[in-house]
Design an enzyme around this catalytic site. Structure first.
Site, PDB file in Angstrom:
ATOM      1  CB  THR A 164     134.553 -20.127  43.647  1.00  0.00           C
ATOM      2  OG1 THR A 164     133.397 -20.773  43.098  1.00  0.00           O
ATOM      3  CG2 THR A 164     135.691 -20.196  42.636  1.00  0.00           C
TER       4      THR A 164
ATOM      5  CD  GLU B 164     138.343 -18.210  40.374  1.00  0.00           C
ATOM      6  OE1 GLU B 164     137.126 -18.327  40.162  1.00  0.00           O
ATOM      7  OE2 GLU B 164     138.803 -17.504  41.305  1.00  0.00           O
TER       8      GLU B 164
ATOM      9  CE  LYS C 132     126.991  -2.644  34.362  1.00  0.00           C
ATOM     10  NZ  LYS C 132     126.961  -3.399  35.626  1.00  0.00           N
TER      11      LYS C 132
ATOM     12  CD1 TRP D 154     129.370   1.360  34.503  1.00  0.00           C
ATOM     13  CD2 TRP D 154     131.425   0.503  34.700  1.00  0.00           C
ATOM     14  NE1 TRP D 154     129.466   0.320  33.616  1.00  0.00           N
ATOM     15  CE2 TRP D 154     130.712  -0.236  33.714  1.00  0.00           C
ATOM     16  CE3 TRP D 154     132.727   0.139  34.990  1.00  0.00           C
ATOM     17  CZ2 TRP D 154     131.273  -1.308  33.026  1.00  0.00           C
ATOM     18  CZ3 TRP D 154     133.309  -0.932  34.309  1.00  0.00           C
ATOM     19  CH2 TRP D 154     132.581  -1.646  33.337  1.00  0.00           C
TER      20      TRP D 154
END
Length: 537
Positions: A180, A326, A435, A440
Site C-alpha cells: 500500500t 487489497e 466530524k 459528518w
C-alpha cells in the site's frame, strides 16, 4: 471435468499461441518505441525464467522491481511468477525510508531496476537487506556504485535458449506482492495468488468492466508498480489485445501521440492524468482524436466537469472505477444498467460521478457507526466492507490486523453511500471525514465542488479545531497560474450545492498541496501542517 491450475503462465501461453497478430509497443525514456508480438514476449519471459533459475531463484523467493511500463517489466511479470517465485513491484516514488522498509520486509533476493529510477535505489544502497544477492539493470546503463553485484537483464537473457517449460503448481501459490502507499504509517504488503490474479483478469475483461477484446489496443497509464497496473498486463493478453507500454513520459502530448500513432482504443489512469489531458486538448482546437478511445478512471473521484468535457467535446467516454491494493484492485465500475440506460446525457454524466456497482467476484456491505447496515437510499453513509476471491484475507507478515473482520470481510476505510441500484459513491476516507457537532461532512464533496471554479487548480478540505463544534472544514486552494480567485467567489460555487452547515468556515490559499506517491492528496501531512490552526467560536 478436467483439472487445470489457474496460473499466470497460462495467460501468456494463451496469448502467444492464439493471438500472434497482436502488438506490444514499448516506449523507452527517450520516447523511442519498439514493437513485438506476444510470442516474442513469451520467448523473452522464458529466457528470463531460465536466467533467474541459474541465479538461484527458487519458488517462493521474492524478486523486486522498480520500473516503468516497459517490455522488460512485462517479461518480468511473467518470468518471475511463472517459475513459481513472487514478483514484488516497488513504487520508486515512495520515500527512501519506505523503500528500505519494503525491501527488508519482503526479503527480496534480487532487485531489478529501470535506470530511469535508479536514484531511488541508490538512495537506499546502504540499507539493502542481506537477502539481496544482486541488482539487475532492466536496460543497459552506467553501472552504479552498489554494495552488491550489478547485472544487466538483456545480457542475462541473451545467454539463454528460451527452451523452458512453465512448471505446474498449486494455483493458491503466491504470484505477486504489492505494498500500500503508506499514507498512515509504513506500507503494508498484499500477497496475491495465481488464482486471485487470473480470476481478477477474467473479471476485468468483462463487458461492464474494461470490455477488452482481441481487436483492442490497451494502454495502461497507471504504472506497473502500482497494483500491477490495475491488472491490465494480465487482462490484455487474456483477451488477446494489443498492449502499449508508455514508459515514464506521461505528459498529455506524449500520451496523445501514442493514442494516435498506435490506435489506442482503451486506457486507464488516475484523475490527474485525464484532467491534464483535457486542459491540453482545449489549448489547440486541432487536437482531436481520430478514433475516440474508452477511458477508465480510478484512484479518487473525477469531477463531472472533466467527464462531461471529454464526452461532449471529444466523444470520449470515461468509466468510473473503484478499488484498492487489497482488492487486486478492481471492486466496482459504474456501467449502465437497464434502470438508467434511458436517462438523458446530462443525467447520466452526473450519475457517472459514482464509483459504481460491485463487479462479479466482489461483495459489498456498508455499516454505520453501530455496525448496522445503512439504508440503500444514496443519502445515508457508512464504512464499506468487501469480500471476494481476489480480496486480501490478511496482510503480508501482519497477523490479526483490525482491517479484517472476524467473519471474513475487509474494512476498506472508505465511507460511502449506496443507492437503490446498488451503486456506491465514495463520500470520504473514514479517517478524513470532518466530524462537526457529531455529524459528518464529506471532504471529497467539498473539494470536487471547489474544483468547478475556473481559477482553482487543486483543493483540499481538512478538519480544524473549533471550540463549539469540535471540527469545522478548512478549504485549502491552489490557484491556477495567472489567476487570483477570492474566497468569496469559491464559496459561491459551493452555495446551494451542500447543506449550509457543510460550508467551509475559511478558505486559505496555498502555493502547493502535498501528494502521496500515488498522486493522491496527502491529508495526513496537511493535518500535521495545520494542527495548530484554530477557528474562533
Amino acid at each position: 471435468m478436467q483439472e487445470h491450475q489457474l496460473l499466470v503462465s497460462s495467460i501468456l501461453r494463451h496469448a502467444a499461441r492464439h493471438h500472434r497478430g497482436a502488438k506490444i509497443v514499448s516506449v523507452d525514456p527517450e520516447g523511442v518505441a519498439s514493437r513485438a508480438g506476444w510470442p516474442d514476449v513469451a520467448l523473452g519471459a522464458a529466457r528470463l525464467a531460465q536466467a533467474l533459475t541459474r541465479l538461484g531463484v527458487k519458488p517462493g523467493d521474492r524478486v523486486a522491481t522498480l520500473g516503468w511500463n516497459s517490455r522488460e517489466h512485462l517479461e518480468l511479470y511473467y518470468a518471475v511468477s511463472g517459475m513459481g517465485a513472487v514478483l514484488h513491484t516497488v513504487n520508486p516514488r515512495l520515500f527512501a525510508d519506505q523503500i528500505a522498509y519494503i525491501l527488508e520486509d519482503a526479503q527480496d533476493v534480487l532487485v531489478f531496476v529501470d535506470p530511469a529510477v535508479l536514484p531511488a535505489l541508490v538512495a537506499v544502497a546502504g540499507r539493502l537487506p542481506a537477502s539481496v544477492r544482486a541488482v539487475v539493470l532492466m536496460r543497459p546503463a552506467a553501472v552504479p556504485d552498489l554494495p552488491v553485484e550489478v547485472l544487466e537483464q538483456g545480457a542475462l537473457c541473451a545467454a539463454e535458449s528460451g527452451d523452458y517449460t512453465w512448471p505446474s503448481f498449486d494455483e493458491r501459490s503466491a504470484s505477486s506482492l504489492c505494498y500500500t502507499s503508506g499514507t498512515t504509517g509504513m506500507p503494508k504488503g498484499v500477497l496475491y495468488s495465481h488464482r486471485s490474479t487470473v480470476l481478477h483478469a477474467m473479471g476485468a475483461i468483462q463487458p461492464d468492466a474494461f470490455a477488452l477484446a482481441a481487436v483492442d489496443v490497451a494502454m495502461p497509464v497507471v504504472p506497473m508498480f502500482h497494483v500491477n497496473a490495475w491488472g491490465i498486463p494480465y487482462a490484455a493478453p487474456m483477451a488477446g489485445a494489443s498492449l502499449v507500454l508508455p514508459g515514464p513520459k506521461l505528459d498529455p502530448a506524449s500520451l496523445f501521440k501514442l493514442f494516435e500513432t498506435e490506435g489506442v482504443t482503451f486506457s486507464a489512469g488516475v484523475p490527474t492524468i485525464w484532467t491534464l489531458m483535457l486542459q491540453w486538448l482545449r489549448e489547440d482546437p486541432s487536437r482531436r482524436f481520430a478514433k475516440p478511445p474508452r477511458l477508465v478512471v480510478g484512484g479518487t473521484a473525477l469531477p463531472v466537469a472533466v467527464t462531461a468535457g471529454f464526452l461532449k467535446e471529444y466523444g470520449v467516454p470515461i468509466l468510473h472505477a473503484w478499488g484498492m491494493s487489497e482488492m487486486s484492485p478492481l471492486g466496482s465500475l459504474n456501467a449502465l444498467k437497464p434502470e438508467n440506460a434511458g436517462w438523458d446525457e446530462d443525467r447520466q454524466l452526473d450519475y457517472g460521478r459514482k464509483q459504481g456497482r460491485a463487479l462479479f467476484g466482489v461483495d459489498f456491505r456498508v455499516l454505520d457507526g453501530d455496525g448496522q447496515p445503512i439504508a440503500e437510499d444514496g443519502v445515508a453513509f457508512g464504512e464499506l466492507e468487501v469480500q471476494g476471491p481476489w480480496v486480501a484475507g490478511s496482510y503480508f507478515h501482519r497477523d490479526n490486523d483490525p482491517a479484517f473482520t472476524p467473519d471474513g470481510w475487509f474494512r476498506t476505510g472508505d465511507v460511502v453511500t449506496i443507492d437503490a441500484l446498488g451503486e456506491i459513491e465514495i463520500v470520504d476516507r473514514a479517517k478524513d471525514v470532518i466530524k462537526s457537532g457529531g455529524e459528518w461532512i464529506s471532504s471529497i464533496t467539498l473539494e470536487n465542488l471547489a474544483l468547478a471554479h475556473p481559477d482553482v487548480a487543486l483543493a483540499a478540505a481538512i478538519p480544524v479545531h473549533h471550540p463549539k463544534w469540535d471540527e469545522r472544514p478548512l478549504l485549502l486552494v491552489v490557484a491556477r497560474p495567472g489567476t487570483e480567485p477570492t474566497a468569496e467567489s469559491i464559496l459561491a460555487v459551493l452555495e446551494g450545492k451542500v447543506a449550509k452547515w457543510w460550508m467551509p468556515d475559511r478558505v486559505e490559499f496555498v502555493e502547493t498541496l502535498p501528494l502521496t506517491a500515488t498522486g493522491k492528496l496527502w491529508k495526513a501531512e496537511l493535518k500535521r501542517q495545520f494542527k495548530d490552526y484554530s477557528l474562533p467560536g
